[in-house]
Design a protein around this motif. Sequence first.
Motif, PDB file in Angstrom:
ATOM      1  N   ARG A  47       1.172  -6.160   3.982  1.00  0.00           N
ATOM      2  CA  ARG A  47       0.346  -7.034   4.826  1.00  0.00           C
ATOM      3  C   ARG A  47       0.359  -8.427   4.252  1.00  0.00           C
ATOM      4  O   ARG A  47       0.313  -8.611   3.039  1.00  0.00           O
ATOM      5  N   SER A  72      -1.341 -11.826   3.219  1.00  0.00           N
ATOM      6  CA  SER A  72      -2.687 -12.231   2.831  1.00  0.00           C
ATOM      7  C   SER A  72      -3.055 -13.590   3.414  1.00  0.00           C
ATOM      8  O   SER A  72      -4.169 -14.073   3.211  1.00  0.00           O
ATOM      9  N   ALA A  73      -2.107 -14.207   4.140  1.00  0.00           N
ATOM     10  CA  ALA A  73      -2.401 -15.505   4.740  1.00  0.00           C
ATOM     11  C   ALA A  73      -3.485 -15.353   5.805  1.00  0.00           C
ATOM     12  O   ALA A  73      -4.328 -16.222   5.996  1.00  0.00           O
ATOM     13  N   THR A  74      -3.426 -14.241   6.511  1.00  0.00           N
ATOM     14  CA  THR A  74      -4.472 -13.901   7.476  1.00  0.00           C
ATOM     15  C   THR A  74      -4.723 -12.408   7.352  1.00  0.00           C
ATOM     16  O   THR A  74      -3.924 -11.689   6.771  1.00  0.00           O
ATOM     17  N   ASN A  75      -5.832 -11.952   7.901  1.00  0.00           N
ATOM     18  CA  ASN A  75      -6.094 -10.512   7.852  1.00  0.00           C
ATOM     19  C   ASN A  75      -5.315  -9.829   8.956  1.00  0.00           C
ATOM     20  O   ASN A  75      -5.872  -9.360   9.940  1.00  0.00           O
ATOM     21  N   GLU A  76      -4.028  -9.784   8.784  1.00  0.00           N
ATOM     22  CA  GLU A  76      -3.148  -9.259   9.807  1.00  0.00           C
ATOM     23  C   GLU A  76      -2.967  -7.755   9.681  1.00  0.00           C
ATOM     24  O   GLU A  76      -3.404  -7.126   8.739  1.00  0.00           O
ATOM     25  N   LYS A  77      -2.248  -7.219  10.622  1.00  0.00           N
ATOM     26  CA  LYS A  77      -1.990  -5.790  10.658  1.00  0.00           C
ATOM     27  C   LYS A  77      -1.099  -5.381   9.490  1.00  0.00           C
ATOM     28  O   LYS A  77      -0.404  -6.193   8.886  1.00  0.00           O
ATOM     29  N   LEU A  78      -1.104  -4.087   9.211  1.00  0.00           N
ATOM     30  CA  LEU A  78      -0.177  -3.513   8.250  1.00  0.00           C
ATOM     31  C   LEU A  78       1.153  -3.222   8.925  1.00  0.00           C
ATOM     32  O   LEU A  78       1.193  -2.733  10.052  1.00  0.00           O
ATOM     33  N   TYR A 100       0.843  -1.205   0.000  1.00  0.00           N
ATOM     34  CA  TYR A 100       0.000   0.000   0.000  1.00  0.00           C
ATOM     35  C   TYR A 100       0.872   1.248   0.000  1.00  0.00           C
ATOM     36  O   TYR A 100       1.968   1.252   0.570  1.00  0.00           O
TER      37      TYR A 100
END
Lengths: 120, 113
Positions: free
Chosen positions: B94, B96-102, B33
């Motif tokens: 970030r 994409s394996a999990t919706n983790e933090k940036l 991003y």
Amino acid sequence: AQTVTQSQPEMSVQEAETVTLSCTYDTSESNYYLFWYKQPPSRQMILVIRQEAYKQQNATENRFSVNFQKAAKSFSLKISDSQLGDTAMYFCAFMKHLFLIAGTASKLTFGTGTRLQVTL
Amino acid sequence: DGGITQSPKYLFRKEGQNVTLSCEQNLNHDAMYWYRQDPGQGLRLIYYSQIVNDFQKGDIAEGYSVSREKKESFPLTVTSAQKNPTAFYLCASRSSATNEKLFFGSGTQLSVL
């Protein structure tokens, strides 16, 4: 589109006291994440705490805790035993929860921030 | 150490000039991003990318361009069409394996001469 509102541009707290920063958001989503990020004078963005919307229990990280009110769309941050090192900009942020779909990106939407000053 | 590296730390642009901000990550993250930060306005999304060779416009993409030729790299070009480029630019990534933090880089301050 999601919006995040932080209505307190600046706040001040004395060392060792407790302060609460407010955040409200607007979304039609039911699954999402909420974050509080800290930005000290170095301007490095540091994650303070994260909350999943499907969890009813409020997240805590040491001196930091949140009050998550899903129905009211409110996500406030409480800092206990404030320290001089807590002086920073604090940003509230929202992210939709996307089930893993190839090529799908989820973006983080930020509020305008609250400048917190911790004084002696 | 794993992380995100932005360079340069400070950049100056002459009128009519294109400049490119670098962002490299070795975290093996899929998503990257670019955000712009102006005083009193928080962070606004410029562009984002989920996978190599694919990217989407954010809220303020006009006057900017990006590329994603490699998973590790997501450079941002501020073109001469961006009339008010002075700002602090932050890159993030970030998993994409999990919706983790940036995870954020340390930022680039761009100023106009």
